[in-house]
Design a protein around this motif. Structure first.
Motif, PDB file in Angstrom:
ATOM      1  N   UNK A   1     115.651 -31.258 -11.736  1.00 41.15           N
ATOM      2  CA  UNK A   1     114.752 -30.112 -11.602  1.00 41.15           C
ATOM      3  C   UNK A   1     113.829 -30.351 -10.414  1.00 41.15           C
ATOM      4  N   UNK A   2     114.092 -29.650  -9.305  1.00 36.75           N
ATOM      5  CA  UNK A   2     113.275 -29.793  -8.097  1.00 36.75           C
ATOM      6  C   UNK A   2     114.065 -30.398  -6.957  1.00 36.75           C
ATOM      7  N   UNK A   3     114.029 -29.733  -5.790  1.00 33.29           N
ATOM      8  CA  UNK A   3     114.849 -30.152  -4.647  1.00 33.29           C
ATOM      9  C   UNK A   3     114.061 -30.787  -3.519  1.00 33.29           C
ATOM     10  N   UNK A   4     113.065 -31.587  -3.856  1.00 27.87           N
ATOM     11  CA  UNK A   4     112.347 -32.353  -2.833  1.00 27.87           C
ATOM     12  C   UNK A   4     113.070 -33.670  -2.575  1.00 27.87           C
ATOM     13  N   UNK A   5     112.422 -34.603  -1.870  1.00 29.84           N
ATOM     14  CA  UNK A   5     113.079 -35.869  -1.533  1.00 29.84           C
ATOM     15  C   UNK A   5     113.494 -36.693  -2.757  1.00 29.84           C
ATOM     16  N   UNK A   6     112.668 -36.705  -3.814  1.00 29.53           N
ATOM     17  CA  UNK A   6     113.028 -37.447  -5.019  1.00 29.53           C
ATOM     18  C   UNK A   6     114.244 -36.835  -5.697  1.00 29.53           C
ATOM     19  N   UNK A   7     114.235 -35.523  -5.816  1.00 31.34           N
ATOM     20  CA  UNK A   7     115.328 -34.812  -6.494  1.00 31.34           C
ATOM     21  C   UNK A   7     116.645 -34.967  -5.766  1.00 31.34           C
TER      22      UNK A   7
ATOM     23  N   UNK B   1     128.494 -35.800 -12.500  1.00 33.10           N
ATOM     24  CA  UNK B   1     128.518 -34.359 -12.283  1.00 33.10           C
ATOM     25  C   UNK B   1     127.047 -33.908 -12.276  1.00 33.10           C
ATOM     26  N   UNK B   2     126.525 -33.516 -11.096  1.00 33.31           N
ATOM     27  CA  UNK B   2     125.075 -33.295 -10.982  1.00 33.31           C
ATOM     28  C   UNK B   2     124.767 -31.964 -10.318  1.00 33.31           C
ATOM     29  N   UNK B   3     123.719 -31.288 -10.841  1.00 35.60           N
ATOM     30  CA  UNK B   3     123.258 -30.039 -10.236  1.00 35.60           C
ATOM     31  C   UNK B   3     121.748 -30.148  -9.983  1.00 35.60           C
ATOM     32  N   UNK B   4     121.312 -29.621  -8.838  1.00 34.94           N
ATOM     33  CA  UNK B   4     119.887 -29.565  -8.505  1.00 34.94           C
ATOM     34  C   UNK B   4     119.423 -28.124  -8.687  1.00 34.94           C
ATOM     35  N   UNK B   5     118.363 -27.939  -9.461  1.00 33.12           N
ATOM     36  CA  UNK B   5     117.777 -26.612  -9.643  1.00 33.12           C
ATOM     37  C   UNK B   5     116.533 -26.520  -8.762  1.00 33.12           C
ATOM     38  N   UNK B   6     116.595 -25.632  -7.768  1.00 36.24           N
ATOM     39  CA  UNK B   6     115.482 -25.515  -6.824  1.00 36.24           C
ATOM     40  C   UNK B   6     115.086 -24.041  -6.741  1.00 36.24           C
ATOM     41  N   UNK B   7     113.775 -23.749  -6.806  1.00 39.83           N
ATOM     42  CA  UNK B   7     113.378 -22.344  -6.893  1.00 39.83           C
ATOM     43  C   UNK B   7     113.349 -21.650  -5.540  1.00 39.83           C
TER      44      UNK B   7
ATOM     45  N   UNK C   1     119.803 -22.033  -6.646  1.00 40.67           N
ATOM     46  CA  UNK C   1     118.456 -21.522  -6.370  1.00 40.67           C
ATOM     47  C   UNK C   1     117.963 -20.827  -7.634  1.00 40.67           C
ATOM     48  N   UNK C   2     117.442 -21.634  -8.534  1.00 39.90           N
ATOM     49  CA  UNK C   2     117.052 -21.129  -9.847  1.00 39.90           C
ATOM     50  C   UNK C   2     115.647 -21.601 -10.172  1.00 39.90           C
ATOM     51  N   UNK C   3     114.872 -20.725 -10.766  1.00 39.39           N
ATOM     52  CA  UNK C   3     113.532 -21.100 -11.204  1.00 39.39           C
ATOM     53  C   UNK C   3     113.604 -21.467 -12.682  1.00 39.39           C
ATOM     54  N   UNK C   4     113.156 -22.676 -13.006  1.00 37.48           N
ATOM     55  CA  UNK C   4     113.210 -23.118 -14.394  1.00 37.48           C
ATOM     56  C   UNK C   4     112.104 -22.441 -15.191  1.00 37.48           C
ATOM     57  N   UNK C   5     112.482 -21.867 -16.338  1.00 34.21           N
ATOM     58  CA  UNK C   5     111.520 -21.136 -17.164  1.00 34.21           C
ATOM     59  C   UNK C   5     111.066 -21.965 -18.357  1.00 34.21           C
ATOM     60  N   UNK C   6     111.992 -22.742 -18.939  1.00 33.26           N
ATOM     61  CA  UNK C   6     111.624 -23.629 -20.042  1.00 33.26           C
ATOM     62  C   UNK C   6     112.685 -24.712 -20.190  1.00 33.26           C
ATOM     63  N   UNK C   7     112.307 -25.777 -20.903  1.00 37.31           N
ATOM     64  CA  UNK C   7     113.245 -26.886 -21.107  1.00 37.31           C
ATOM     65  C   UNK C   7     113.107 -27.400 -22.525  1.00 37.31           C
TER      66      UNK C   7
ATOM     67  N   UNK D   1     116.491 -35.177 -14.708  1.00 35.01           N
ATOM     68  CA  UNK D   1     115.537 -35.806 -13.805  1.00 35.01           C
ATOM     69  C   UNK D   1     114.474 -34.758 -13.443  1.00 35.01           C
ATOM     70  N   UNK D   2     113.224 -35.078 -13.762  1.00 33.85           N
ATOM     71  CA  UNK D   2     112.124 -34.168 -13.426  1.00 33.85           C
ATOM     72  C   UNK D   2     111.600 -34.558 -12.046  1.00 33.85           C
ATOM     73  N   UNK D   3     111.770 -33.660 -11.084  1.00 35.62           N
ATOM     74  CA  UNK D   3     111.344 -33.929  -9.703  1.00 35.62           C
ATOM     75  C   UNK D   3     110.557 -32.722  -9.195  1.00 35.62           C
ATOM     76  N   UNK D   4     109.638 -32.250 -10.024  1.00 33.41           N
ATOM     77  CA  UNK D   4     108.944 -30.991  -9.733  1.00 33.41           C
ATOM     78  C   UNK D   4     107.758 -31.157  -8.797  1.00 33.41           C
ATOM     79  N   UNK D   5     107.383 -32.418  -8.515  1.00 35.92           N
ATOM     80  CA  UNK D   5     106.369 -32.643  -7.504  1.00 35.92           C
ATOM     81  C   UNK D   5     104.969 -32.205  -7.904  1.00 35.92           C
TER      82      UNK D   5
END
Lengths: 305, 106
Positions: free
Chosen positions: A10-16, A29-35, A80-86, A108-112
């Motif tokens: 969750x989050x497409x910065x350098x950590x994510x 198998x990995x996906x990055x969710x970035x808003x 390109x998805x905005x996370x609403x809840x987890x 992985x929480x990478x929301x910064x």
């Protein structure tokens, strides 16, 4: 049947994107969710001079895109998805987004982090319409105008200095009677002829409908004064983006996710990387290091579960 | 498909074509404008059927930007029949842009 990823980032910065790179290269198998777009906070930094390997510096936005492409080269996906809840305790872990539901065996929480707002009425509506949080990004449009800077730390002092070279007048409003910023900032700021200080003061109201026109400033004795201005730059620290995990993972008193160098949070299979985690040094280099650590521990977790 | 950058002449043509038009007013020196770029291109893909999704560089179309009263960028303006229906400044996610379109198109 819903697809279950080995890892949802969750989050497409350098950590994510570093987590995604290491995960993809480990065959996960990995996906990055970035808003919005890759890079996170560094995407608004024009020149990064302390990320090793770029001897002439690199534009933060470009570095973000390169990290994205680097991870995608090995099969990482981006939505390109905005996370609403987890729901981080579910099996598999469940992430609800603007683009539908995602399921991951690990998350992985990478929301910064983002700028801390003043928390005043109308602040959100006036953001970008006179209220700003980044002098380096938005300062240029205040050439020859009057601006107010709120804060007294290093970033506020740096913002005030940057703006003093552009604006006609800079008014620094600080709640203490001296700057908290390191000495290197004091002298040039005190010497600048167009910088004024309002000590022991705070901004209590924002005026203006379509655009900011003035701010109300109250000093320690309760005296209120309206300051006409064209822009307000808020520089009172940062706020971790942890609203989505509140009540699930353990947070410290400032809202950061409690996690050590292993990046493991209080929930098995959930990792916190980059600025969102409790740590002393928040830099691009420490965020990418976290990404690699998270995947190491996630691989162990996946092998055992 | 990337959102196309248009000039003032093309802007005037689009205003007369009857289809709703979404314009992203931007400039190369604007950091946040770049951050919106990838999401805006996706919006152009998704909404390409119902909307013309375009960009205007305010440095190249200063008169247009002034007439449309663009004070800050990025500003997204939705037009129909030559009239501005609504605008949004610096939307913070792709989802926020979609919501803006849906709320104002119908």
């Amino acid at each position: 049947m819903n697809r279950v990823y080995d890892m949802v980032v969750v989050g497409g910065g350098p950590g994510g994107y570093t987590a995604a790179l290491y995960a993809a290269r480990a065959g996960l198998d990995v996906v990055v969710l970035e808003k919005l777009s890759a890079g996170g906070q560094m995407a608004l930094t024009e020149m990064i001079d302390n990320y090793p390997g770029f001897d002439e510096g690199i534009d933060g936005f470009e570095l973000g895109e390169r990290m994205q492409r680097g991870a995608e080269r090995f099969g990482a996906q981006t939505e390109l998805a905005e996370v609403l809840s987890m729901d981080l305790k579910a099996e598999p872990k469940h992430v609800v987004t603007s683009e539908g539901d995602f399921y991951g065996r690990t998350v992985v929480i990478a929301t910064g982090a983002g700028p801390r707002p003043l928390g005043l009425p109308g602040e959100q509506a006036l953001t970008g319409r006179g209220v700003h949080y980044c002098a380096a990004c938005d300062g240029m449009r205040y050439r020859g105008k009057t601006v107010v800077v709120v804060g007294g730390g290093n970033s506020a002092a740096a913002d005030a200095l940057t703006l003093s070279r552009v604006a006609k007048k800079v008014i620094v409003v600080h709640r203490r009677d001296t700057l908290r910023a390191t000495k290197v900032y004091h002298e040039p700021l005190m010497r600048a002829e167009n910088v004024e200080f309002r000590w022991n003061s705070r901004v209590t109201d924002l005026m203006g409908q379509e655009k900011l026109t003035a701010v109300m400033v109250e000093n320690g004795s309760g005296v209120r004064q309206e300051l006409a201005c064209d822009g307000l730059f808020v520089s009172i620290g940062r706020k971790p983006s942890t609203d989505l995990v509140r009540g699930q993972t353990e947070l410290d008193e400032n809202g950061y996710i409690v996690a050590g160098e292993s990046t493991e949070t209080s929930i098995p299979g959930v990792y916190a990387v980059g600025d969102v985690r409790t740590k002393t040094v928040r830099q691009v280099v420490t965020a990418v290091a976290d990404g690699a650590c998270a995947v190491h521990h996630a691989e162990q977790y996946l092998a055992e579960h | 498909m990337a959102a196309v950058n248009i000039n003032e002449k093309r802007f005037q043509e689009l205003m007369g074509e009857g289809k709703a038009v979404l314009v992203d007013y931007w400039a190369p020196w604007c950091g946040y404008c770049r951050r919106i770029g990838p999401a805006y291109d996706k919006i152009a893909d998704q909404f390409g059927g119902e909307l013309a999704v375009v960009k205007v560089n305010i440095d190249e179309a200063m008169d247009l930007a002034r007439r449309e009263q663009i004070e800050v960028i990025p500003t997204l303006v939705l037009y129909r029949d030559g009239k501005a229906l609504a605008s949004v400044v610096a939307p913070e996610s792709k989802a926020a842009i979609e919501e803006f379109i849906r709320n104002n198109l119908n």
